[in-house]
Every structure is written in structure tokens, then in C-alpha cells.
Design a protein around this motif. Structure first.
Motif, PDB file in Angstrom:
ATOM      1  N   SER A  31      42.352  54.021  27.919  1.00  0.00           N
ATOM      2  CA  SER A  31      43.753  53.775  27.650  1.00  0.00           C
ATOM      3  C   SER A  31      44.057  53.941  26.173  1.00  0.00           C
ATOM      4  O   SER A  31      43.201  53.733  25.326  1.00  0.00           O
ATOM      5  N   VAL A  32      45.277  54.329  25.877  1.00  0.00           N
ATOM      6  CA  VAL A  32      45.706  54.583  24.511  1.00  0.00           C
ATOM      7  C   VAL A  32      46.728  53.525  24.118  1.00  0.00           C
ATOM      8  O   VAL A  32      47.591  53.161  24.919  1.00  0.00           O
ATOM      9  N   ASP A  33      46.635  53.049  22.888  1.00  0.00           N
ATOM     10  CA  ASP A  33      47.569  52.045  22.422  1.00  0.00           C
ATOM     11  C   ASP A  33      48.972  52.629  22.304  1.00  0.00           C
ATOM     12  O   ASP A  33      49.141  53.816  22.037  1.00  0.00           O
ATOM     13  N   PRO A  34      49.997  51.796  22.477  1.00  0.00           N
ATOM     14  CA  PRO A  34      51.368  52.259  22.246  1.00  0.00           C
ATOM     15  C   PRO A  34      51.542  52.660  20.781  1.00  0.00           C
ATOM     16  O   PRO A  34      50.735  52.284  19.929  1.00  0.00           O
ATOM     17  N   PRO A  35      52.590  53.405  20.461  1.00  0.00           N
ATOM     18  CA  PRO A  35      52.815  53.799  19.069  1.00  0.00           C
ATOM     19  C   PRO A  35      53.120  52.596  18.189  1.00  0.00           C
ATOM     20  O   PRO A  35      53.564  51.556  18.668  1.00  0.00           O
ATOM     21  N   LYS A  36      52.897  52.750  16.913  1.00  0.00           N
ATOM     22  CA  LYS A  36      53.157  51.672  15.951  1.00  0.00           C
ATOM     23  C   LYS A  36      54.661  51.407  15.877  1.00  0.00           C
ATOM     24  O   LYS A  36      55.461  52.327  15.761  1.00  0.00           O
ATOM     25  N   ARG A  37      55.031  50.152  15.941  1.00  0.00           N
ATOM     26  CA  ARG A  37      56.436  49.763  15.899  1.00  0.00           C
ATOM     27  C   ARG A  37      56.884  49.519  14.465  1.00  0.00           C
ATOM     28  O   ARG A  37      56.167  48.858  13.697  1.00  0.00           O
ATOM     29  N   PRO A  38      58.061  50.001  14.083  1.00  0.00           N
ATOM     30  CA  PRO A  38      58.577  49.720  12.740  1.00  0.00           C
ATOM     31  C   PRO A  38      58.804  48.222  12.544  1.00  0.00           C
ATOM     32  O   PRO A  38      59.101  47.500  13.506  1.00  0.00           O
ATOM     33  N   THR A  39      58.684  47.783  11.322  1.00  0.00           N
ATOM     34  CA  THR A  39      58.888  46.362  11.019  1.00  0.00           C
ATOM     35  C   THR A  39      60.276  45.902  11.426  1.00  0.00           C
ATOM     36  O   THR A  39      60.453  44.793  11.956  1.00  0.00           O
ATOM     37  N   GLY A  40      61.268  46.764  11.217  1.00  0.00           N
ATOM     38  CA  GLY A  40      62.633  46.393  11.581  1.00  0.00           C
ATOM     39  C   GLY A  40      62.786  46.098  13.048  1.00  0.00           C
ATOM     40  O   GLY A  40      63.505  45.169  13.448  1.00  0.00           O
ATOM     41  N   ARG A  41      62.088  46.874  13.904  1.00  0.00           N
ATOM     42  CA  ARG A  41      62.160  46.638  15.336  1.00  0.00           C
ATOM     43  C   ARG A  41      61.512  45.309  15.720  1.00  0.00           C
ATOM     44  O   ARG A  41      62.006  44.585  16.595  1.00  0.00           O
ATOM     45  N   LEU A  42      60.395  44.990  15.072  1.00  0.00           N
ATOM     46  CA  LEU A  42      59.731  43.714  15.359  1.00  0.00           C
ATOM     47  C   LEU A  42      60.581  42.544  14.893  1.00  0.00           C
ATOM     48  O   LEU A  42      60.615  41.485  15.533  1.00  0.00           O
ATOM     49  N   VAL A  43      61.276  42.714  13.759  1.00  0.00           N
ATOM     50  CA  VAL A  43      62.183  41.671  13.278  1.00  0.00           C
ATOM     51  C   VAL A  43      63.335  41.476  14.268  1.00  0.00           C
ATOM     52  O   VAL A  43      63.715  40.345  14.587  1.00  0.00           O
ATOM     53  N   MET A  44      63.896  42.591  14.742  1.00  0.00           N
ATOM     54  CA  MET A  44      64.964  42.495  15.741  1.00  0.00           C
ATOM     55  C   MET A  44      64.465  41.783  16.995  1.00  0.00           C
ATOM     56  O   MET A  44      65.177  40.955  17.575  1.00  0.00           O
ATOM     57  N   HIS A  45      63.236  42.100  17.403  1.00  0.00           N
ATOM     58  CA  HIS A  45      62.666  41.446  18.578  1.00  0.00           C
ATOM     59  C   HIS A  45      62.526  39.942  18.357  1.00  0.00           C
ATOM     60  O   HIS A  45      62.691  39.141  19.292  1.00  0.00           O
ATOM     61  N   SER A  46      62.235  39.543  17.127  1.00  0.00           N
ATOM     62  CA  SER A  46      62.020  38.128  16.806  1.00  0.00           C
ATOM     63  C   SER A  46      63.311  37.334  16.750  1.00  0.00           C
ATOM     64  O   SER A  46      63.268  36.093  16.711  1.00  0.00           O
ATOM     65  N   MET A  47      64.465  38.000  16.734  1.00  0.00           N
ATOM     66  CA  MET A  47      65.728  37.279  16.632  1.00  0.00           C
ATOM     67  C   MET A  47      65.984  36.389  17.846  1.00  0.00           C
ATOM     68  O   MET A  47      66.704  35.393  17.746  1.00  0.00           O
ATOM     69  N   ALA A  48      65.401  36.751  18.984  1.00  0.00           N
ATOM     70  CA  ALA A  48      65.558  35.883  20.157  1.00  0.00           C
ATOM     71  C   ALA A  48      64.935  34.514  19.900  1.00  0.00           C
ATOM     72  O   ALA A  48      65.479  33.480  20.317  1.00  0.00           O
ATOM     73  N   MET A  49      63.801  34.495  19.203  1.00  0.00           N
ATOM     74  CA  MET A  49      63.159  33.220  18.888  1.00  0.00           C
ATOM     75  C   MET A  49      63.993  32.435  17.881  1.00  0.00           C
ATOM     76  O   MET A  49      64.035  31.204  17.927  1.00  0.00           O
ATOM     77  N   PHE A  50      64.653  33.152  16.975  1.00  0.00           N
ATOM     78  CA  PHE A  50      65.542  32.484  16.007  1.00  0.00           C
ATOM     79  C   PHE A  50      66.674  31.771  16.752  1.00  0.00           C
ATOM     80  O   PHE A  50      66.943  30.587  16.522  1.00  0.00           O
ATOM     81  N   GLY A  51      67.353  32.500  17.652  1.00  0.00           N
ATOM     82  CA  GLY A  51      68.461  31.898  18.382  1.00  0.00           C
ATOM     83  C   GLY A  51      68.018  30.786  19.307  1.00  0.00           C
ATOM     84  O   GLY A  51      68.680  29.746  19.414  1.00  0.00           O
ATOM     85  N   ARG A  52      66.893  31.000  19.981  1.00  0.00           N
ATOM     86  CA  ARG A  52      66.377  29.972  20.883  1.00  0.00           C
ATOM     87  C   ARG A  52      66.052  28.696  20.126  1.00  0.00           C
ATOM     88  O   ARG A  52      66.422  27.592  20.545  1.00  0.00           O
ATOM     89  N   GLU A  53      65.356  28.837  19.005  1.00  0.00           N
ATOM     90  CA  GLU A  53      64.939  27.644  18.269  1.00  0.00           C
ATOM     91  C   GLU A  53      66.121  26.972  17.580  1.00  0.00           C
ATOM     92  O   GLU A  53      66.127  25.752  17.409  1.00  0.00           O
ATOM     93  N   PHE A  54      67.143  27.753  17.187  1.00  0.00           N
ATOM     94  CA  PHE A  54      68.351  27.172  16.623  1.00  0.00           C
ATOM     95  C   PHE A  54      68.989  26.214  17.634  1.00  0.00           C
ATOM     96  O   PHE A  54      69.337  25.067  17.314  1.00  0.00           O
ATOM     97  N   CYS A  55      69.141  26.687  18.868  1.00  0.00           N
ATOM     98  CA  CYS A  55      69.730  25.850  19.918  1.00  0.00           C
ATOM     99  C   CYS A  55      68.801  24.706  20.313  1.00  0.00           C
ATOM    100  O   CYS A  55      69.253  23.592  20.597  1.00  0.00           O
ATOM    101  N   TYR A  56      67.504  24.984  20.317  1.00  0.00           N
ATOM    102  CA  TYR A  56      66.521  23.948  20.634  1.00  0.00           C
ATOM    103  C   TYR A  56      66.575  22.815  19.608  1.00  0.00           C
ATOM    104  O   TYR A  56      66.435  21.632  19.948  1.00  0.00           O
ATOM    105  N   ALA A  57      66.774  23.183  18.334  1.00  0.00           N
ATOM    106  CA  ALA A  57      66.849  22.176  17.279  1.00  0.00           C
ATOM    107  C   ALA A  57      68.071  21.286  17.470  1.00  0.00           C
ATOM    108  O   ALA A  57      68.004  20.062  17.274  1.00  0.00           O
ATOM    109  N   VAL A  58      69.195  21.892  17.842  1.00  0.00           N
ATOM    110  CA  VAL A  58      70.400  21.104  18.106  1.00  0.00           C
ATOM    111  C   VAL A  58      70.151  20.136  19.265  1.00  0.00           C
ATOM    112  O   VAL A  58      70.530  18.966  19.207  1.00  0.00           O
TER     113      VAL A  58
END
Length: 466
Positions: A31-58
Motif C-alpha cells: 500500500s502507498v501512503d496518501p499524498p502529503k497534506r498542506p498545513t493549511g488543510r490540516l489547520v482547516m480540519h482542526s477547526m472542528a475541534m476548536f468549535g467543539r471545545e468552545f461549546c464544550y467549555a461553555v
């Protein structure tokens, strides 16, 4: 609480199929690894955790005071927090399996992430606004009490269930579309934005909105918190869903040339199929599990879903390799300790440290003192979240010295010491300082177990290749 990594992302829980990876992944050595993801894409992916934890904190900061202020009997207090883990244990494996076989045009994970985000919004609307809505609809004190408690409890259970549940598909989404290196990077970004989201969420709860113009315009501080929480979560989920595209199973199978289909007879039997992102196909990376005969996909999904029972799940948990079982058990213990502390912390500050009374009249001195303690508790948890973000970067340095298991032990040790000293010496300033140690465990729970799973998986793949 069922560790999310066990029940999502190709983990079917079927009899005879490992819960930590699919049989096909074990059989393939090229098997071959997927292509390398740009940092910006990984940051965008992480925004779900930002929103989730924001609401979780409230929720963590204010749901206990909300429940107490509407008059929830103490006998029902623990029931509210017990319902969500029970629902999660019963439903997560089933929904995780359905997600594995989802043939939506959006992919496997994103439809479930969107659905759970909507459930979070609805739950927040109920527990933050339920008391106000009921007060406007009825003047009967008894009816008002019963309906306010019922609506608030329903909102808390719904939000807590969805907020706990959504972490699984988010992690599975990341693991589906990223290489081993990008998984590690993505998890660190998840931990970083989790801390930032929590810090801002606790900061929102620490502000006295009742004396500000926005609080007067929207009505109460609870309406202010709902407005900001809904706005942040909506924007973060939209960014997350647009981060890394997923391709539906049928589209990827259609694009795979016949010669790329797996020839191993094991792979032509009724095994679980997977798929990755659009980029995997475009760049020549294809999960061979997708290359099954197209006509069998629907039957495979139906067979897998029929085979999914609580008995098969428990059997899979018992028969999994010992290192995975130990990780799941320790993860369960860690989350139990962490959530028990976080959900009661602001109430602890209001009642124990400050000596307030949440059951007093809302215009009484005792209740105002309690509210002050809750606000200071929010500031303390804000410190915890900031330290969690900072520690997520320190982990990168420490891991080369103590290893992943060493980081895991350090997180649990520091959390135990911090909570122990807070219980022994309930002082305002020492409690605020020791709150930083909560952030160590928070960052640890969000990164180290998943990094360990990825490492175990990589080592097993290398063994198969040899």
C-alpha cells in the motif's frame, strides 16, 4: 465511555475482524501512503475541534449552575451525566459501522459530523434558553419548574452525547485521508486548537454579560453565550467540512482501472471496504479495499450491519491484542477522571472555595457569591485550556526523550497531583495555578492515545511487509 478510536474509522467490531484495523490492511504489503497534506488543510480540519471545545467549555462552565438554578433535585443530578455515556456506548459502534459503509456523495464521515453538529446546536438551544422560554409560556410555578427541568435535562443530554460522539468521526476523517506523518501533525493541530477553543469558551463564561450592552440587548448572559457558541460552531464546522475532500465509495470504485483490483483471494470475500479522499485516486493512491466488484458493495454493507451486535462488539473488545486493550482501558479511566473534574469544577469553586449557595434566591447574597465563584472557575479553566495548547507543542520535544508511553504517564501523574492538592487546599489562588495541570491531561488524552494507535498500526504494517 467507549474510546472513539475503537468504534470509528474502519473499526467494525465484527466477529473475526479486528477493531483496530481492517483485515484487508493486514493482508496488503504494497500500500502507498496518501499524498502529503498542506498545513493549511490540516489547520482547516482542526477547526472542528476548536468549535467543539468552545461549546464544550461553555457547557462545562455553566451547565451545572444552570441545572441547579432551575431547581434540579440532587437525586437526578448524576442521572443527567450518566445518560450520555450509556447512549454513547450503545450507539457509537452501530453508527460507526454505518459510517464505514456510508455511500453519501459527501463521503463517509462528513454527513455524520454535520448531523452531530446540528444536534449540538439544538442541545445548546434547549439547555441555555429552555428556562427563559418556559417562563414566557407559563406562569404556573409548578408547571414552570417541571418543564424547565425537563427541557434543560434534555438539552444537556443531547448536547453532551453529540459533543462526545463527534470526536470519533472527526478523528476517523483525519485518519482516512492522511499519511502516518500527517496524522501526527493533524493530531497536534487538533490538540492546539482544542486548547484555544476551550480557552475562548471559558473566557466567554467568565465575562459578566449582565452588566454589558450586549447582555441587555439579548436578554440574559445565557442568550449571549448561545449566540456566540452557535456562531463559532457553525463557522468552524463549515471550514472543517471544506478542508479535505472525501470521495464516495461508488465514485472511487468506478474510477479504479480493472488491473488495480486486488488479486488476493482473501480480498474478494466479504470483507469491509474503505475509501479515502479524492486526492488518493488522482495521485495514484487507492485503498485496495475499494477495488471490489461494484455489485457486491451494497450486499457487503448490509451483511456487516446485520452482523453488528453488542455481543460481537464485546467479543471484539475481549479478543483484541493486549496492547490495544490496555490502551482502551487506560483511556477510559483517563476520560472518566478528566470529565468528572471538569463538569463539577465551577460548581466546586462556587460552593466549596467561595462558600456560595446555588439553591438560594437569585437576588440573595449567597447566590451572588456562588456566581462569582463560577466566574472565577471559568478563568481557572481558561488557564487550563491555554496551558493545554502550549503543552501540545512541548510534547513534540518531550516525546524524543520519554516516548509516547512516557508522555501518557506524565499526563496522568500531573493531573492526579493537581486534583489532589486542590482537594486538600481549596484556596482560590492555589486552585487557579494548579488548574494548569489539568491542561496536561487534556492535551495528552487528545493526542497520545491516537498517536499510539497510529504507531501500532504502522509497526504491524511493516511486519506484514517483511
Amino acid at each position: 465511555m467507549v474510546p472513539h478510536s475503537v468504534v470509528m474509522g474502519g473499526n467494525s467490531g465484527q466477529t473475526g475482524i479486528h477493531t483496530y484495523k481492517s483485515l484487508t490492511e493486514e493482508c496488503l504489503s504494497d500500500s502507498v501512503d496518501p499524498p502529503k497534506r498542506p498545513t493549511g488543510r490540516l489547520v482547516m480540519h482542526s477547526m472542528a475541534m476548536f468549535g467543539r471545545e468552545f461549546c464544550y467549555a461553555v457547557e462545562a462552565a455553566y451547565v451545572t449552575p444552570v441545572l441547579l438554578s432551575v431547581g434540579l433535585p440532587k437525586s437526578l443530578y448524576s442521572v443527567v451525566w450518566l445518560l450520555s455515556p450509556i447512549l454513547g456506548f450503545l450507539l457509537q459502534p452501530v453508527v460507526g459501522l454505518v459510517s464505514d459503509h456510508c455511500q453519501s456523495r459527501w463521503g463517509r464521515r462528513r454527513p455524520y459530523i454535520l448531523t452531530l453538529a446540528v444536534m449540538m446546536l439544538f442541545g445548546m438551544a434547549l439547555y441555555l434558553n429552555g428556562d427563559t422560554v418556559i417562563a414566557a409560556l407559563t406562569a404556573d410555578p409548578r408547571k414552570k419548574l417541571i418543564w424547565a427541568i425537563s427541557i434543560t435535562m434534555m438539552g444537556v443530554v443531547l448536547f453532551d452525547f453529540a459533543a462526545d460522539f463527534i470526536d470519533g468521526p472527526i478523528k476517523a476523517y483525519l485518519f482516512d485521508v492522511c499519511s502516518h506523518q500527517d496524522k501526527e501533525r493533524g493530531l497536534h493541530y487538533h490538540a492546539l486548537f482544542t486548547g484555544f477553543g476551550g480557552a475562548l469558551g471559558y473566557l466567554l463564561g467568565a465575562i459578566d454579560w449582565a452588566h454589558l450592552e450586549l447582555g441587555r440587548v439579548l436578554g440574559t448572559e445565557f442568550q449571549v453565550m448561545f449566540f456566540f457558541s452557535a456562531l463559532v460552531l457553525t463557522l468552524c464546522i463549515i471550514i472543517h467540512l471544506c478542508s479535505i475532500p472525501e470521495a464516495p465509495i461508488r465514485d472511487i470504485a468506478k474510477d479504479i482501472p480493472p488491473q488495480k483490483a486486488p488479486q488476493n483471494p482473501l480480498l474478494s470475500s466479504d470483507k469491509i471496504f474503505e475509501y479515502g479522499s479524492i486526492e488518493k485516486v488522482k495521485n495514484g493512491y487507492v485503498n485496495p479495499e475499494l477495488a471490489m466488484p461494484g455489485g457486491k458493495n451494497k450486499n457487503l454493507a448490509e451483511k456487516a450491519q446485520r452482523a453488528m451486535t453488542m455481543k460481537s462488539l464485546l467479543k471484539a473488545l475481549v479478543s483484541m491484542p493486549s496492547h490495544y486493550r490496555c490502551l482502551c482501558i487506560s483511556h477510559l479511566i483517563g476520560w472518566t477522571a478528566f470529565l468528572s473534574n471538569m463538569l463539577f469544577f465551577t460548581d466546586f469553586m462556587g460552593q466549596i472555595v467561595y462558600g456560595g449557595d446555588p439553591y438560594s434566591a437569585h437576588n440573595s447574597t449567597e447566590f451572588l457569591i456562588y456566581q462569582r465563584g463560577v466566574e472565577v472557575g471559568c478563568w481557572s479553566l481558561c488557564i487550563n485550556s491555554v496551558f493545554s495548547s502550549l503543552y501540545s507543542y512541548v510534547q513534540k520535544t518531550l516525546v524524543s526523550y520519554v516516548g509516547l508511553k512516557g508522555l501518557y504517564f506524565i499526563g496522568y501523574l500531573l493531573f492526579g497531583l493537581g486534583t489532589g492538592f486542590i482537594g486538600l487546599f481549596p484556596n482560590v489562588y492555589s486552585t487557579m495555578v494548579l488548574c494548569s495541570l489539568f491542561g496536561v491531561l487534556s492535551s495528552t488524552l487528545y493526542t497520545v492515545p491516537f498517536n499510539l494507535i497510529a504507531e501500532y498500526h504502522r509497526e504491524e504494517e511493516e511486519e506484514v511487509r517483511l
